[in-house]
Design a protein around this motif. Structure first.
Motif, PDB file in Angstrom:
ATOM      1  N   CYS B  40       0.825  -1.206   0.000  1.00  0.00           N
ATOM      2  CA  CYS B  40       0.000   0.000   0.000  1.00  0.00           C
ATOM      3  C   CYS B  40       0.866   1.266   0.000  1.00  0.00           C
ATOM      4  O   CYS B  40       1.740   1.433   0.865  1.00  0.00           O
ATOM      5  CB  CYS B  40      -0.916  -0.016   1.215  1.00  0.00           C
ATOM      6  SG  CYS B  40      -2.125   1.315   1.227  1.00  0.00           S
ATOM      7  N   ARG B  41       0.660   2.119  -0.994  1.00  0.00           N
ATOM      8  CA  ARG B  41       1.341   3.409  -1.105  1.00  0.00           C
ATOM      9  C   ARG B  41       2.870   3.264  -1.224  1.00  0.00           C
ATOM     10  O   ARG B  41       3.617   4.164  -0.839  1.00  0.00           O
ATOM     11  CB  ARG B  41       0.975   4.322   0.059  1.00  0.00           C
ATOM     12  CG  ARG B  41      -0.528   4.605   0.137  1.00  0.00           C
ATOM     13  CD  ARG B  41      -0.863   5.526   1.285  1.00  0.00           C
ATOM     14  NE  ARG B  41      -0.526   6.916   1.005  1.00  0.00           N
ATOM     15  CZ  ARG B  41      -1.294   7.752   0.334  1.00  0.00           C
ATOM     16  NH1 ARG B  41      -2.451   7.355  -0.159  1.00  0.00           N
ATOM     17  NH2 ARG B  41      -0.924   9.005   0.147  1.00  0.00           N
ATOM     18  N   THR B  85      -0.837  -5.834  -3.020  1.00  0.00           N
ATOM     19  CA  THR B  85      -1.458  -5.952  -4.339  1.00  0.00           C
ATOM     20  C   THR B  85      -0.466  -6.637  -5.260  1.00  0.00           C
ATOM     21  O   THR B  85       0.701  -6.242  -5.321  1.00  0.00           O
ATOM     22  CB  THR B  85      -1.843  -4.569  -4.892  1.00  0.00           C
ATOM     23  OG1 THR B  85      -2.841  -3.996  -4.040  1.00  0.00           O
ATOM     24  CG2 THR B  85      -2.407  -4.690  -6.304  1.00  0.00           C
ATOM     25  N   THR B 104      -5.693  -7.525  -5.035  1.00  0.00           N
ATOM     26  CA  THR B 104      -5.377  -7.218  -3.639  1.00  0.00           C
ATOM     27  C   THR B 104      -5.639  -8.434  -2.754  1.00  0.00           C
ATOM     28  O   THR B 104      -6.707  -9.048  -2.823  1.00  0.00           O
ATOM     29  CB  THR B 104      -6.224  -6.030  -3.147  1.00  0.00           C
ATOM     30  OG1 THR B 104      -5.889  -4.883  -3.938  1.00  0.00           O
ATOM     31  CG2 THR B 104      -5.925  -5.715  -1.685  1.00  0.00           C
TER      32      THR B 104
END
Lengths: 114, 109
Positions: B40-41, B85, B104
């Protein structure tokens, strides 16, 4: 060893302004790639260089985008003028010829155009 | 039609479970296949290449079915750290990678 370095990490600008994103690839890597990632379109290749020479820029959205690689340790992606639809995370990645597919991505620049 | 299509998920699985998912690619001339992982990010990172005969890397197994134009990834004995992901990636024998939108996976304790 340092990985791929990108700056700035975050950029907020107003529509119409010029934006310059910077990338320092891993030393010794001869391929450099610029990508853009959005929720709608996923990760898209914009342009890639080999030994500082642009090889394929077919992914560059339009003339407002330009990229340069003046030497082996530095590349820029410029957007002029910027538009709200340019808001995305821009990644730079580098790799070696023998394992070009193993691309080492930088942390990305999160661009917001208001 | 997108070049690479993936089920976005999310796949929510308990620790220790096995999870598997596929991606399909549209161009039969595609030559090389990979799985990348993106937290994530964070930035994407190469997880593994996918070979015609199938291959394993620890708890991860990748398969390629050229006839049906799909690639699969199986994760055994899921760990919390597998939450990410997973991007399916295809190459056409040039130096360009085409990324799927990602699947995901969330592993819960």
């Amino acid at each position: 060893d340092a990985g791929v370095i990108q700056s700035p990490r975050h950029e907020v600008t107003e529509m119409g302004q010029e934006v310059t994103l910077r990338c320092k690839p891993i030393s010794g890597h001869d391929y450099l790639f610029w990508y853009r990632q959005t929720m709608m379109r996923g990760l898209e290749l914009l342009i890639y260089f080999n030994n500082n020479v642009p090889i394929d820029d077919s992914g560059m959205p339009e003339d407002r985008f330009s990229a340069k690689m003046p030497n082996a340790s530095f590349s820029t992606l410029k957007i002029q003028p910027s538009e709200p639809r340019d808001s995305a995370v821009y990644f730079c990645a580098s790799s070696l010829t023998g394992r070009w597919y193993e691309q080492y991505f930088g942390p990305g620049t999160r661009l917001t155009v208001t | 039609r997108k070049e690479v299509e993936q089920d976005p998920g999310p796949f929510n699985v308990p620790e220790g479970a096995t999870v598997a998912f596929n991606c399909t690619y549209s161009n039969s001339a595609s030559q090389s296949f990979f799985w990348y992982r993106q937290d994530c990010r964070k930035e994407p990172k190469l997880l593994m290449s996918v070979y015609s005969s199938g291959n394993e890397d620890g708890r991860f197994t990748a398969q390629l079915n050229r006839a049906s134009q799909y690639i699969s990834l199986l994760i055994r004995d899921s760990k919390l750290s597998d939450s990410a992901t997973y991007l399916c990636v295809v190459n056409m024998n040039d130096y360009k990678l085409s990324f799927g939108a990602g699947t995901t996976v969330t592993v819960r304790a």
